[in-house]
Write a protein that holds these residues in place. Structure first.
Motif, PDB file in Angstrom:
ATOM      1  N   MET A   1       0.821  -1.144   0.135  1.00  0.00           N
ATOM      2  CA  MET A   1      -0.111  -0.090   0.021  1.00  0.00           C
ATOM      3  C   MET A   1       1.033   1.106  -0.009  1.00  0.00           C
ATOM      4  O   MET A   1       1.722   1.408   0.841  1.00  0.00           O
ATOM      5  N   SER A   2       0.657   2.271  -0.691  1.00  0.00           N
ATOM      6  CA  SER A   2       1.076   3.340  -0.732  1.00  0.00           C
ATOM      7  C   SER A   2       1.028   4.368   0.307  1.00  0.00           C
ATOM      8  O   SER A   2      -0.064   4.176   0.946  1.00  0.00           O
ATOM      9  N   SER A   3       2.038   5.180   0.756  1.00  0.00           N
ATOM     10  CA  SER A   3       1.801   6.071   1.875  1.00  0.00           C
ATOM     11  C   SER A   3       0.828   6.831   1.767  1.00  0.00           C
ATOM     12  O   SER A   3       0.209   7.669   2.730  1.00  0.00           O
ATOM     13  N   THR A   4       0.381   7.186   0.351  1.00  0.00           N
ATOM     14  CA  THR A   4      -0.837   8.157   0.092  1.00  0.00           C
ATOM     15  C   THR A   4      -2.220   7.565   0.338  1.00  0.00           C
ATOM     16  O   THR A   4      -3.129   8.311   0.440  1.00  0.00           O
ATOM     17  N   GLU A   5      -2.340   6.265   0.323  1.00  0.00           N
ATOM     18  CA  GLU A   5      -3.510   5.835   0.486  1.00  0.00           C
ATOM     19  C   GLU A   5      -3.955   5.759   2.151  1.00  0.00           C
ATOM     20  O   GLU A   5      -3.190   5.371   2.896  1.00  0.00           O
ATOM     21  N   PRO A   6      -5.129   5.886   2.313  1.00  0.00           N
ATOM     22  CA  PRO A   6      -5.655   6.179   3.689  1.00  0.00           C
ATOM     23  C   PRO A   6      -5.551   4.693   4.317  1.00  0.00           C
ATOM     24  O   PRO A   6      -5.930   3.739   3.899  1.00  0.00           O
ATOM     25  N   ARG A   7      -5.361   4.688   5.622  1.00  0.00           N
ATOM     26  CA  ARG A   7      -5.814   3.772   6.554  1.00  0.00           C
ATOM     27  C   ARG A   7      -6.938   3.010   6.794  1.00  0.00           C
ATOM     28  O   ARG A   7      -7.796   4.031   6.490  1.00  0.00           O
ATOM     29  N   ARG A   8      -7.231   2.062   6.765  1.00  0.00           N
ATOM     30  CA  ARG A   8      -8.891   1.457   7.242  1.00  0.00           C
ATOM     31  C   ARG A   8      -8.698   0.883   8.170  1.00  0.00           C
ATOM     32  O   ARG A   8      -7.770   0.139   8.825  1.00  0.00           O
ATOM     33  N   THR A   9      -9.790   1.018   9.055  1.00  0.00           N
ATOM     34  CA  THR A   9      -9.912   0.400  10.677  1.00  0.00           C
ATOM     35  C   THR A   9     -10.294  -1.039  10.145  1.00  0.00           C
ATOM     36  O   THR A   9     -10.757  -1.338   9.110  1.00  0.00           O
ATOM     37  N   ALA A  10     -10.650  -1.908  11.548  1.00  0.00           N
ATOM     38  CA  ALA A  10     -10.906  -3.224  11.398  1.00  0.00           C
ATOM     39  C   ALA A  10     -12.453  -3.484  10.857  1.00  0.00           C
ATOM     40  O   ALA A  10     -13.033  -4.365  10.627  1.00  0.00           O
ATOM     41  N   LEU A  11     -13.159  -2.217  11.017  1.00  0.00           N
ATOM     42  CA  LEU A  11     -14.659  -2.212  10.689  1.00  0.00           C
ATOM     43  C   LEU A  11     -14.844  -1.766   9.579  1.00  0.00           C
ATOM     44  O   LEU A  11     -16.078  -1.751   9.154  1.00  0.00           O
ATOM     45  N   ASP A  12     -13.819  -1.687   8.405  1.00  0.00           N
ATOM     46  CA  ASP A  12     -14.089  -0.829   7.195  1.00  0.00           C
ATOM     47  C   ASP A  12     -14.994  -1.703   6.089  1.00  0.00           C
ATOM     48  O   ASP A  12     -15.812  -0.976   5.805  1.00  0.00           O
ATOM     49  N   ALA A  13     -14.884  -2.846   6.118  1.00  0.00           N
ATOM     50  CA  ALA A  13     -15.731  -3.673   5.138  1.00  0.00           C
ATOM     51  C   ALA A  13     -17.371  -3.424   5.725  1.00  0.00           C
ATOM     52  O   ALA A  13     -18.034  -3.426   4.916  1.00  0.00           O
ATOM     53  N   LEU A  14     -17.374  -3.733   7.309  1.00  0.00           N
ATOM     54  CA  LEU A  14     -18.627  -3.532   7.625  1.00  0.00           C
ATOM     55  C   LEU A  14     -19.311  -2.172   7.477  1.00  0.00           C
ATOM     56  O   LEU A  14     -20.404  -2.013   7.069  1.00  0.00           O
ATOM     57  N   HIS A  15     -18.810  -1.142   7.823  1.00  0.00           N
ATOM     58  CA  HIS A  15     -19.031   0.415   7.292  1.00  0.00           C
ATOM     59  C   HIS A  15     -19.522   0.289   5.771  1.00  0.00           C
ATOM     60  O   HIS A  15     -20.718   0.983   5.345  1.00  0.00           O
ATOM     61  N   ARG A  16     -18.821  -0.125   4.844  1.00  0.00           N
ATOM     62  CA  ARG A  16     -19.456  -0.269   3.343  1.00  0.00           C
ATOM     63  C   ARG A  16     -20.462  -0.883   3.153  1.00  0.00           C
ATOM     64  O   ARG A  16     -21.206  -0.647   2.480  1.00  0.00           O
ATOM     65  N   SER A  17     -20.658  -2.163   3.869  1.00  0.00           N
ATOM     66  CA  SER A  17     -21.679  -3.086   3.848  1.00  0.00           C
ATOM     67  C   SER A  17     -23.019  -2.518   4.295  1.00  0.00           C
ATOM     68  O   SER A  17     -24.082  -2.730   3.999  1.00  0.00           O
ATOM     69  N   LEU A  18     -23.055  -1.316   5.297  1.00  0.00           N
ATOM     70  CA  LEU A  18     -23.839  -0.588   5.735  1.00  0.00           C
ATOM     71  C   LEU A  18     -24.328   0.748   4.949  1.00  0.00           C
ATOM     72  O   LEU A  18     -25.230   1.377   5.123  1.00  0.00           O
ATOM     73  N   GLY A  19     -23.456   0.806   3.932  1.00  0.00           N
ATOM     74  CA  GLY A  19     -23.688   1.979   2.670  1.00  0.00           C
ATOM     75  C   GLY A  19     -23.266   3.288   3.217  1.00  0.00           C
ATOM     76  O   GLY A  19     -23.523   4.293   2.989  1.00  0.00           O
ATOM     77  N   ALA A  20     -22.141   3.131   4.305  1.00  0.00           N
ATOM     78  CA  ALA A  20     -21.703   4.567   4.844  1.00  0.00           C
ATOM     79  C   ALA A  20     -20.961   5.307   3.700  1.00  0.00           C
ATOM     80  O   ALA A  20     -20.453   4.513   2.508  1.00  0.00           O
ATOM     81  N   THR A  21     -21.122   6.635   3.764  1.00  0.00           N
ATOM     82  CA  THR A  21     -20.330   7.596   2.961  1.00  0.00           C
ATOM     83  C   THR A  21     -18.812   7.716   3.661  1.00  0.00           C
ATOM     84  O   THR A  21     -19.022   8.334   4.605  1.00  0.00           O
ATOM     85  N   MET A  22     -17.921   7.360   3.068  1.00  0.00           N
ATOM     86  CA  MET A  22     -16.508   7.365   3.575  1.00  0.00           C
ATOM     87  C   MET A  22     -15.901   8.816   3.277  1.00  0.00           C
ATOM     88  O   MET A  22     -16.193   9.067   2.308  1.00  0.00           O
ATOM     89  N   THR A  23     -14.975   9.188   4.113  1.00  0.00           N
ATOM     90  CA  THR A  23     -14.205  10.227   3.937  1.00  0.00           C
ATOM     91  C   THR A  23     -12.696  10.139   4.496  1.00  0.00           C
ATOM     92  O   THR A  23     -12.511   9.232   5.367  1.00  0.00           O
ATOM     93  N   ASP A  24     -11.691  10.813   3.785  1.00  0.00           N
ATOM     94  CA  ASP A  24     -10.237  10.691   4.391  1.00  0.00           C
ATOM     95  C   ASP A  24     -10.359  11.422   5.472  1.00  0.00           C
ATOM     96  O   ASP A  24     -10.815  12.910   5.331  1.00  0.00           O
ATOM     97  N   PHE A  25     -10.110  11.050   6.620  1.00  0.00           N
ATOM     98  CA  PHE A  25     -10.074  12.167   7.871  1.00  0.00           C
ATOM     99  C   PHE A  25      -8.444  11.716   8.542  1.00  0.00           C
ATOM    100  O   PHE A  25      -8.151  10.470   9.154  1.00  0.00           O
ATOM    101  N   ALA A  26      -7.600  12.537   8.804  1.00  0.00           N
ATOM    102  CA  ALA A  26      -6.467  12.327   9.387  1.00  0.00           C
ATOM    103  C   ALA A  26      -5.498  11.076   8.884  1.00  0.00           C
ATOM    104  O   ALA A  26      -5.018  10.675   9.561  1.00  0.00           O
ATOM    105  N   GLY A  27      -5.884  10.860   7.496  1.00  0.00           N
ATOM    106  CA  GLY A  27      -5.055   9.767   6.922  1.00  0.00           C
ATOM    107  C   GLY A  27      -5.840   8.497   7.177  1.00  0.00           C
ATOM    108  O   GLY A  27      -5.098   7.347   6.759  1.00  0.00           O
ATOM    109  N   TRP A  28      -6.912   8.674   7.745  1.00  0.00           N
ATOM    110  CA  TRP A  28      -7.760   7.119   7.802  1.00  0.00           C
ATOM    111  C   TRP A  28      -9.136   7.493   7.008  1.00  0.00           C
ATOM    112  O   TRP A  28      -9.641   8.449   6.631  1.00  0.00           O
ATOM    113  N   ASP A  29      -9.521   6.490   6.388  1.00  0.00           N
ATOM    114  CA  ASP A  29     -10.948   6.320   5.558  1.00  0.00           C
ATOM    115  C   ASP A  29     -11.805   5.976   6.618  1.00  0.00           C
ATOM    116  O   ASP A  29     -12.185   4.983   7.222  1.00  0.00           O
ATOM    117  N   MET A  30     -12.554   7.036   6.980  1.00  0.00           N
ATOM    118  CA  MET A  30     -13.642   6.984   7.976  1.00  0.00           C
ATOM    119  C   MET A  30     -15.174   7.172   7.599  1.00  0.00           C
ATOM    120  O   MET A  30     -15.307   7.994   6.637  1.00  0.00           O
TER     121      MET A  30
END
Length: 376
Positions: A1-30
């Motif tokens: 993974m390149s350093s420019t890509e945001p980090r993802r939490t352990a719940l990332d796939a779950l958020h996406r399955s719930l239809g979350a709108t994701m955003t880059d926050f302090a280097g994290w996809d939240m």
């Protein structure tokens, strides 16, 4: 993974399955929101909301001189924190400027080797880690980067104690605000803390990342009858704004000392020994007493236009301050803002105060913070 890509939490796939709108926050996809941020906000105020806060920065400080190190590195009296309790504090530069505001948890039992969990804002986690390591020279203590060791979930709102109680044998009734205990939640080993950033009662749950999904799912199931909903960072911001809670980069910056921010109470000059920034903060305290700095106040709109950070606060054709945070308030039904204003205009009810919104001076009422305080 390149350093420019945001980090993802352990719940990332779950958020996406719930239809979350994701955003880059302090280097994290939240998750920013799952549906309506107003509905999420109101759920936390009236029922309960579930947040993923795994972007926060956890740093463990342990060893015989852990307390002495933290008393030297931070402005608070950390040596006075008893096991199982937490303290809100700050880490400052030598010139008194605020590097970050923190929560420090004292872990373990009395009589054991002291261990503290320092929780920093996501955007400042590396800065805080570097500063603590630099300041640890000469102390018999270890500073450990534990950002990858924890996932952090928060359940917030008036229904949160009941929801959590159905999943744990821990004594939640005996768990005071700004206290933490080790227990299990839905069978998952958890540090349960009665802390939050919403103005409501609630809990922050520190677990190993591999347990995050099962804990989220268990909390979701337990909260079905209580109206629990998943919540994103957008409503967390409006909740903390209504509660008058400062956000680093807005109400707190390196250009402000705690005394400039109206938070001089966190600086404990009475503690033993020197601490980083003591001399500068002593001067800042004296300055603030002789010549009051700008005061952080609340502003409530008389119209519908929303003030944003950086907008000028005006009175009598003069700039008298600056907005630090602003948003529509779902609870008040009006736009609100926090702003630093000249002390002469800080009294609630001061007339003639407005915000310059794209050249138009919109009228605002000066009010005391917070805008919202829960009934206990």
């Amino acid at each position: 993974m390149s350093s420019t890509e945001p980090r993802r939490t352990a719940l990332d796939a779950l958020h996406r399955s719930l239809g979350a709108t994701m955003t880059d926050f302090a280097g994290w996809d939240m998750p920013l929101r799952y549906g309506s941020e107003r509905d999420e906000h109101n759920a936390v105020r009236t029922r309960a909301g579930l947040f993923d806060l795994s972007h926060m920065g956890e740093i463990t400080v342990t060893g015989p001189q852990a307390a002495a190190l933290l008393d030297h590195a931070l402005v608070g009296n950390i040596g006075g924190v008893k096991p199982g309790r937490a303290r809100y504090t700050m880490i400052c530069r030598e010139d008194g400027g605020i590097l970050d505001d923190l929560i420090v948890y004292r872990l373990g039992e009395a009589g054991t080797v002291p261990e503290y969990l320092v929780v920093a804002n996501a955007s400042n986690a590396q800065v805080v880690l570097d500063a603590l390591r630099e300041r640890s020279a000469g102390f018999d203590a270890e500073v450990r980067d534990d950002r990858d060791a924890y996932a952090l979930l928060a359940v917030q709102g008036p229904e949160s104690p009941g929801i959590l109680a159905s999943l744990t044998d821990a004594d939640l009734d005996g768990l005071k605000y700004y206290a933490g205990l080790s227990g299990t939640v839905a069978g998952v080993p958890t540090l349960i803390a009665r802390t939050g950033y919403t103005g409501e009662d609630g809990f922050e749950l520190f677990v190993k990342p591999e347990h995050a999904v099962e804990l989220w799912q268990a909390l979701t199931k337990a909260g079905e009858g209580a109206g629990l909903v998943p919540c994103g960072l957008s409503c967390r911001d409006t909740l903390r704004l209504e509660a008058g809670m400062p956000l680093y980069g807005h109400e707190l910056t390196t250009s402000l000392t705690p005394f400039d921010a109206g938070l001089g109470r966190v600086v404990k000059f009475e503690k033993e020994g020197d601490f980083v920034g003591r001399a500068a903060l002593t001067e800042a305290a004296a300055r603030a007493e002789q010549n009051p700095p700008r005061v952080l106040v609340g502003l409530v709109a008389e119209g519908r236009r929303v003030p944003r950070a950086g907008y000028a606060v005006v009175a009598g054709g003069e700039v008298i301050g600056e907005v630090t945070s602003g948003a529509p308030s779902p609870t008040l039904g009006k736009p609100i803002a926090m702003a630093y204003v000249d002390a002469a205009y800080a009294a609630p009810g001061t007339e003639g105060v407005g915000v310059d919104i794209r050249g138009s001076h919109e009228p605002y009422e000066v009010v005391a913070l917070p805008f919202y305080k829960r009934r206990k």
